[in-house]
Scaffold this active site. Structure first.
Site, PDB file in Angstrom:
ATOM      1  N   TYR A   7       0.827  -1.213   0.000  1.00 51.97           N
ATOM      2  CA  TYR A   7       0.000   0.000   0.000  1.00 51.97           C
ATOM      3  C   TYR A   7       0.860   1.261   0.000  1.00 51.97           C
ATOM      4  O   TYR A   7       0.612   2.197  -0.757  1.00 51.97           O
ATOM      5  CB  TYR A   7      -0.903  -0.012   1.230  1.00 51.97           C
ATOM      6  CG  TYR A   7      -1.822   1.180   1.340  1.00 51.97           C
ATOM      7  CD1 TYR A   7      -2.969   1.270   0.552  1.00 51.97           C
ATOM      8  CD2 TYR A   7      -1.558   2.200   2.248  1.00 51.97           C
ATOM      9  CE1 TYR A   7      -3.816   2.357   0.663  1.00 51.97           C
ATOM     10  CE2 TYR A   7      -2.393   3.293   2.368  1.00 51.97           C
ATOM     11  CZ  TYR A   7      -3.525   3.365   1.571  1.00 51.97           C
ATOM     12  OH  TYR A   7      -4.362   4.450   1.686  1.00 51.97           O
ATOM     13  N   LYS A  33       0.775   4.110  -2.937  1.00 52.70           N
ATOM     14  CA  LYS A  33       0.384   5.492  -2.654  1.00 52.70           C
ATOM     15  C   LYS A  33       1.557   6.457  -2.811  1.00 52.70           C
ATOM     16  O   LYS A  33       1.381   7.626  -3.152  1.00 52.70           O
ATOM     17  CB  LYS A  33      -0.220   5.589  -1.256  1.00 52.70           C
ATOM     18  CG  LYS A  33      -1.604   4.947  -1.154  1.00 52.70           C
ATOM     19  CD  LYS A  33      -2.571   5.540  -2.163  1.00 52.70           C
ATOM     20  CE  LYS A  33      -3.990   5.050  -1.964  1.00 52.70           C
ATOM     21  NZ  LYS A  33      -4.927   5.592  -2.990  1.00 52.70           N
TER      22      LYS A  33
END
Length: 306
Positions: free
Chosen positions: A167, A171
């Site tokens: 993640y 991001k």
């Protein structure tokens, strides 16, 4: 002061059936935008897909006098983004703004257990898919003359969170995409910015085992509190580009990457780095470069650049 209207503007919102995406779509529709509710309708446990969640949001918007359609294209694929853009243009005749909200998250992966499939699944949706969608819509954003792109990053992607390399990588990758697109879009009047949202959604469930905190957070971290900054950045009146904003719990701030004035000596040793390290990391008088070229200016110094 006059209200910021979206009358006549066509906005695609991905991951718009629930949570943050739904809040963004509802606000844009309330302000007069023609909104495309893109969502596969996949539950957090992986079940689905289902057209029902996106259809429900589009129907609700229309029931309140707004303009919206539901779309179920898979935006992690080239065929999916092309289908989404083609359907938007067929229905509304334009694409003026993209709100690239679709994403996912996972917890509890330590560095010694990193798997390539997990990297691919998150990067394909939150980086590759975003790039593919922007590519498919780029000509229409140029035609708009006031194209706007709002990307979703995360405090995790900017500052890091433990046990989540997939993640945070995805991001963080959004920020690199943002910076390049802002430069490419400037000549066409396209403004590109990102938001690091914080809200209690389905994806947040399970983040903490503290029941009291979860109850407080659910009551105070509403998705609707993040929607205004997204609406502003998607509006034709938005002036900033290439910027990142943090929003949640009613708070909005800017996140930026700075460059210290540093230290310079053409030929230097490891010991020189050690001895001048305090000056290298001194943040007084830091700069915020707009491009990589600007960030390298102090390195080139007296170079004969024409």
């Amino acid at each position: 002061m006059t209200a910021m209207s979206f009358d006549g503007r066509v906005v695609i919102v991905t991951g718009a059936a629930r949570g943050l995406g739904r809040a963004y779509a509802m606000l844009l529709a309330q302000r007069g935008a023609c909104v495309v509710i893109n969502d596969l309708g996949v539950a957090i446990d992986g079940t689905g897909p289902s057209p029902e969640p996106a259809e429900a949001v589009a129907s609700l918007i229309r029931a309140h006098g707004g303009k919206a359609i539901a779309d179920h294209s898979d935006i992690s694929t080239q065929s999916g983004v092309r289908s989404l853009v083609a359907r938007t243009v067929e229905e509304f005749g334009a694409v003026d703004a993209l709100v690239c909200n679709a994403g996912t998250i996972g917890y509890g992966t330590t560095p010694d257990k990193i798997e390539p499939d997990q990297f691919n699944s998150q990067l394909s949706l939150m980086v590759t898919g975003v790039g593919l969608l922007i590519g498919a819509a780029w000509d229409w954003l140029k035609r708009s003359g006031e194209g706007r792109i709002v990307l979703m990053s995360s405090a995790g992607g900017m500052f890091g969170i433990p046990a989540n390399p997939y993640y945070t990588s995805a991001k963080g990758g959004v920020i690199g995409l943002l910076r390049g697109l802002a430069i490419d879009g400037a000549v066409f009047g396209i403004k590109v910015n990102a938001v690091c949202p914080l809200a209690y959604t389905r994806l947040f469930e399970g983040f903490s085992e503290d029941v009291a905190f979860n109850t407080w957070f659910k009551d105070n971290a509403k998705a609707e509190y993040v929607a205004p900054i997204v609406g502003y950045l998607a509006h034709s009146a938005c002036e900033p580009t290439g910027r990142v904003f943090s929003s949640g719990l009613g708070h909005v701030s800017e996140v930026f990457i700075g460059l210290t004035a540093g230290w310079k000596q053409r030929a230097h040793s490891i010991e020189d780095i050690r001895d001048n390290f305090a000056q290298i990391v001194d943040r007084d008088g830091f700069a915020v470069p707009a491009t990589a070229i600007e960030s390298s200016a102090t390195m080139f110094g007296d170079a004969p650049i024409g």
